[in-house]
Motif scaffolding. Structure first.
Motif, PDB file in Angstrom:
ATOM      1  N   GLN A 118       1.000  -1.280   0.070  1.00 37.74           N
ATOM      2  CA  GLN A 118       0.005  -0.045  -0.119  1.00 37.74           C
ATOM      3  C   GLN A 118       0.893   1.229   0.007  1.00 37.74           C
ATOM      4  O   GLN A 118       1.977   1.038   0.063  1.00 37.74           O
ATOM      5  CB  GLN A 118      -0.998   0.081   1.234  1.00 37.74           C
ATOM      6  N   ASP A 133      -0.296 -10.066 -10.000  1.00 38.72           N
ATOM      7  CA  ASP A 133      -1.214  -9.198  -9.986  1.00 38.72           C
ATOM      8  C   ASP A 133      -1.102  -8.408  -8.832  1.00 38.72           C
ATOM      9  O   ASP A 133      -1.244  -7.139  -8.995  1.00 38.72           O
ATOM     10  CB  ASP A 133      -2.596  -9.827  -9.946  1.00 38.72           C
ATOM     11  N   GLU A 134      -0.657  -8.978  -7.690  1.00 37.36           N
ATOM     12  CA  GLU A 134      -0.542  -7.823  -6.358  1.00 37.36           C
ATOM     13  C   GLU A 134       0.539  -6.986  -6.696  1.00 37.36           C
ATOM     14  O   GLU A 134       0.354  -5.804  -6.267  1.00 37.36           O
ATOM     15  CB  GLU A 134      -0.212  -8.909  -5.347  1.00 37.36           C
ATOM     16  N   LYS A 147       1.684  -5.814  -9.824  1.00 34.62           N
ATOM     17  CA  LYS A 147       1.099  -5.092 -10.716  1.00 34.62           C
ATOM     18  C   LYS A 147       0.213  -3.895 -10.163  1.00 34.62           C
ATOM     19  O   LYS A 147       0.181  -2.558 -10.514  1.00 34.62           O
ATOM     20  CB  LYS A 147       0.578  -5.704 -11.939  1.00 34.62           C
ATOM     21  N   ALA A 148      -0.720  -4.391  -9.263  1.00 32.97           N
ATOM     22  CA  ALA A 148      -1.760  -3.495  -8.856  1.00 32.97           C
ATOM     23  C   ALA A 148      -0.810  -2.431  -7.688  1.00 32.97           C
ATOM     24  O   ALA A 148      -1.255  -1.227  -7.809  1.00 32.97           O
ATOM     25  CB  ALA A 148      -2.582  -4.287  -7.924  1.00 32.97           C
ATOM     26  N   PHE A 149       0.048  -3.132  -7.009  1.00 30.75           N
ATOM     27  CA  PHE A 149       0.832  -1.809  -6.224  1.00 30.75           C
ATOM     28  C   PHE A 149       1.493  -0.846  -7.222  1.00 30.75           C
ATOM     29  O   PHE A 149       1.521   0.332  -6.842  1.00 30.75           O
ATOM     30  CB  PHE A 149       1.917  -2.712  -5.667  1.00 30.75           C
ATOM     31  N   GLY A 196       0.763   0.012  -9.865  1.00 30.74           N
ATOM     32  CA  GLY A 196      -0.080   0.767 -10.789  1.00 30.74           C
ATOM     33  C   GLY A 196      -0.328   2.139 -10.031  1.00 30.74           C
ATOM     34  O   GLY A 196      -0.796   2.960 -10.603  1.00 30.74           O
ATOM     35  N   HIS A 197      -0.177   2.141  -8.777  1.00 33.48           N
ATOM     36  CA  HIS A 197      -0.560   3.527  -7.901  1.00 33.48           C
ATOM     37  C   HIS A 197       0.566   4.644  -8.196  1.00 33.48           C
ATOM     38  O   HIS A 197       0.412   5.586  -7.903  1.00 33.48           O
ATOM     39  CB  HIS A 197      -0.328   3.032  -6.361  1.00 33.48           C
TER      40      HIS A 197
END
Length: 173
Positions: free
Chosen positions: A70, A163-164, A166-168, A170-171
């Motif tokens: 996060q 995915d985890e 990449k999502a991180f 992506g911020h």
């Protein structure tokens, strides 16, 4: 613009962060922060990696996020990602890379290799690194690091296990 800095291992982060903050371009002349996002990515290893990174950031006057993977809400937004992520078993980048190719035929050989070397009197100190190197050695062209293996396309970047991460990342948009 993204600027990547290697700090020569987890034990050097506490020494390199103060120097990095003093570099031109981190803060403006008026004291405001030029950097919009600051990300720390490191291996889990065996210690409390997230707490270790968060404590160092706090000591340097930066606000870490509350949890792994996060970002904080302050300026700069601070993100921490501990490899291989919350959903992947293991302690490091190599475990994440190996997870991307877990269903490839070569992994049968790599798993046999792990069983064989685990029975030796003198075992590899880091089985994940040994397995990643064995996987890379099984590929058509030589690659002696996970990074070079990535450049050669040996890891599966479409794997859902990424995915985890990449999502991180992506911020950062």
């Amino acid at each position: 613009m993204i600027d990547i800095r290697y700090v020569e291992g987890k034990n050097e982060f506490k020494n390199k962060l103060p120097v990095l903050k003093r570099n031109r371009g981190f803060f403006e002349a008026d004291g405001s922060c030029y950097v919009t996002h600051f990300v720390v990515i490191r291996d889990r290893n065996s210690d409390d990696a997230f707490r270790s990174v968060a404590n160092i950031l706090t000591k340097e006057g930066l606000t870490p996020p509350q949890k792994n993977a996060q970002f904080s809400d302050d300026h700069p937004k601070i993100g921490i990602f501990i490899m291989p992520g919350e959903t992947i078993k293991g302690m490091m980048l190599e475990d994440l890379c190996l997870e991307t190719v877990k269903d490839r035929p070569e992994m049968n050989c790599i798993n046999d290799f792990e069983s064989c070397v685990s029975a030796l009197k003198t075992k590899p100190k880091n089985i994940s690194k040994a397995k990643a190197q064995a996987f890379l050695a099984s590929q058509p062209e030589f690659a002696n690091s996970v990074g070079l293996g990535a450049q050669k396309g040996y890891w599966d970047f479409d794997s859902p296990c990424l995915d985890e991460l990449k999502a991180f990342l992506g911020h950062l948009k």
